[in-house]
Design a protein around this motif. Structure first.
Motif, short mmCIF file in Angstrom:
data_model
loop_
_atom_site.label_atom_id
_atom_site.label_comp_id
_atom_site.label_asym_id
_atom_site.label_seq_id
_atom_site.Cartn_x
_atom_site.Cartn_y
_atom_site.Cartn_z
N UNK A 1 5.80 3.49 -1.94
CA UNK A 1 6.39 2.39 -2.68
C UNK A 1 6.72 1.25 -1.72
N UNK A 2 6.31 0.05 -2.09
CA UNK A 2 6.64 -1.13 -1.29
C UNK A 2 8.07 -1.57 -1.63
N UNK A 3 8.80 -2.01 -0.62
CA UNK A 3 10.18 -2.43 -0.86
C UNK A 3 10.41 -3.90 -0.52
N UNK A 4 9.36 -4.59 -0.02
CA UNK A 4 9.50 -6.01 0.34
C UNK A 4 8.30 -6.78 -0.18
N UNK A 5 8.55 -7.98 -0.69
CA UNK A 5 7.48 -8.85 -1.17
C UNK A 5 6.49 -9.15 -0.06
N UNK A 6 6.97 -9.35 1.15
CA UNK A 6 6.07 -9.65 2.27
C UNK A 6 5.09 -8.51 2.55
N UNK A 7 5.49 -7.27 2.29
CA UNK A 7 4.57 -6.13 2.46
C UNK A 7 3.42 -6.22 1.45
N UNK A 8 3.73 -6.63 0.24
CA UNK A 8 2.69 -6.80 -0.78
C UNK A 8 1.78 -7.97 -0.41
N UNK A 9 2.34 -9.04 0.09
CA UNK A 9 1.55 -10.20 0.51
C UNK A 9 0.55 -9.78 1.59
N UNK A 10 1.00 -8.98 2.55
CA UNK A 10 0.10 -8.50 3.61
C UNK A 10 -1.01 -7.62 3.04
N UNK A 11 -0.67 -6.78 2.10
CA UNK A 11 -1.66 -5.89 1.48
C UNK A 11 -2.75 -6.69 0.76
N UNK B 1 8.76 -2.84 -23.52
CA UNK B 1 7.82 -1.78 -23.89
C UNK B 1 8.41 -0.39 -23.73
N UNK B 2 8.88 -0.11 -22.53
CA UNK B 2 9.27 1.25 -22.20
C UNK B 2 10.02 1.20 -20.88
N UNK B 3 11.23 1.74 -20.81
CA UNK B 3 11.98 1.70 -19.55
C UNK B 3 11.27 2.44 -18.41
N UNK B 4 10.30 3.30 -18.72
CA UNK B 4 9.54 4.01 -17.70
C UNK B 4 8.39 3.18 -17.15
N UNK B 5 8.20 1.98 -17.66
CA UNK B 5 7.14 1.09 -17.18
C UNK B 5 7.50 0.57 -15.80
N UNK B 6 6.54 0.71 -14.87
CA UNK B 6 6.74 0.26 -13.49
C UNK B 6 5.47 -0.42 -13.02
N UNK B 7 5.58 -1.36 -12.09
CA UNK B 7 4.38 -2.00 -11.54
C UNK B 7 3.79 -1.18 -10.39
N UNK B 8 2.46 -1.13 -10.36
CA UNK B 8 1.77 -0.47 -9.26
C UNK B 8 0.50 -1.22 -8.95
N UNK B 9 0.07 -1.12 -7.71
CA UNK B 9 -1.12 -1.83 -7.24
C UNK B 9 -2.30 -0.88 -7.29
N UNK C 1 13.07 -3.84 -5.58
CA UNK C 1 13.48 -4.91 -4.67
C UNK C 1 12.41 -5.99 -4.56
N UNK C 2 11.14 -5.61 -4.65
CA UNK C 2 10.05 -6.58 -4.61
C UNK C 2 10.11 -7.47 -5.85
N UNK C 3 10.38 -6.86 -7.00
CA UNK C 3 10.48 -7.63 -8.24
C UNK C 3 11.67 -8.58 -8.18
N UNK C 4 12.78 -8.11 -7.65
CA UNK C 4 13.96 -8.96 -7.51
C UNK C 4 13.65 -10.16 -6.63
#
Length: 154
Positions: free
Chosen positions: A8-18, A88-96, A124-127
């Motif tokens: 799980x990514x915890x920082x937006x910058x980690x997603x940007x690098x990916x 939709x559903x509280x179990x909905x989560x984002x994934x790459x 935290x990434x969404x926040x």
């Protein structure tokens, strides 16, 4: 890959690098790869029609974005659908995921096949993404149809 082993990514910058330099990465908002990959396709919520792939949002930065920050591009891609867990559903989560685009869905979203799950996107990434988008000077909102319908009814 089972979701139990997916990082799980915890920082937006980690997603940007990916995402940097790639156009085969997408974000999907769902209960996760395990249930999604059992059927390998989505269905249209309005009509129930089966679609030829999983609906997802592209993360790759478009050329026309120029020298603007990739961080803002990616934040906006997340912000657009951050309302889904609530609606939709509280179990909905984002994934790459990595995959091959095979068509377009009814909302013009990419439909992706040959899906390889990569990572979860943490809260935290969404926040961070929401905060960054809401700091921008222009007016912007999520792609929340339900909220738009409520506004029209007032």
């Amino acid at each position: 890959m089972s979701t139990t082993r997916m990082a799980s990514l915890s920082r937006l910058d980690d997603l940007v690098r990916l995402v940097a330099g790639r156009h085969d990465l997408y974000v999907r908002w769902s209960r996760g790869p395990d249930p999604d990959l059992r059927s390998t396709s989505s269905s249209d919520d309005l009509t129930g029609v089966r679609l030829p792939g999983l609906s997802a949002s592209p993360l790759g930065v478009e050329d026309w974005w120029g020298e603007r920050p990739a961080r803002l591009w990616i934040a906006r891609r997340l912000y657009d659908y951050c309302h889904l867990p609530r609606l939709k559903d509280p179990g909905t989560r984002p994934w790459v995921l990595c995959g091959r685009e095979v068509g377009r869905g009814p909302d013009n979203e990419p439909l992706v096949a040959d899906v390889e799950p990569l990572v979860w996107i943490g809260d935290d990434v969404i926040t961070e993404a929401v905060h960054l988008v809401e700091q921008q000077p222009g007016r912007w909102g999520t792609l929340d149809r339900h909220g738009a319908r409520e506004q029209r009814q007032r």
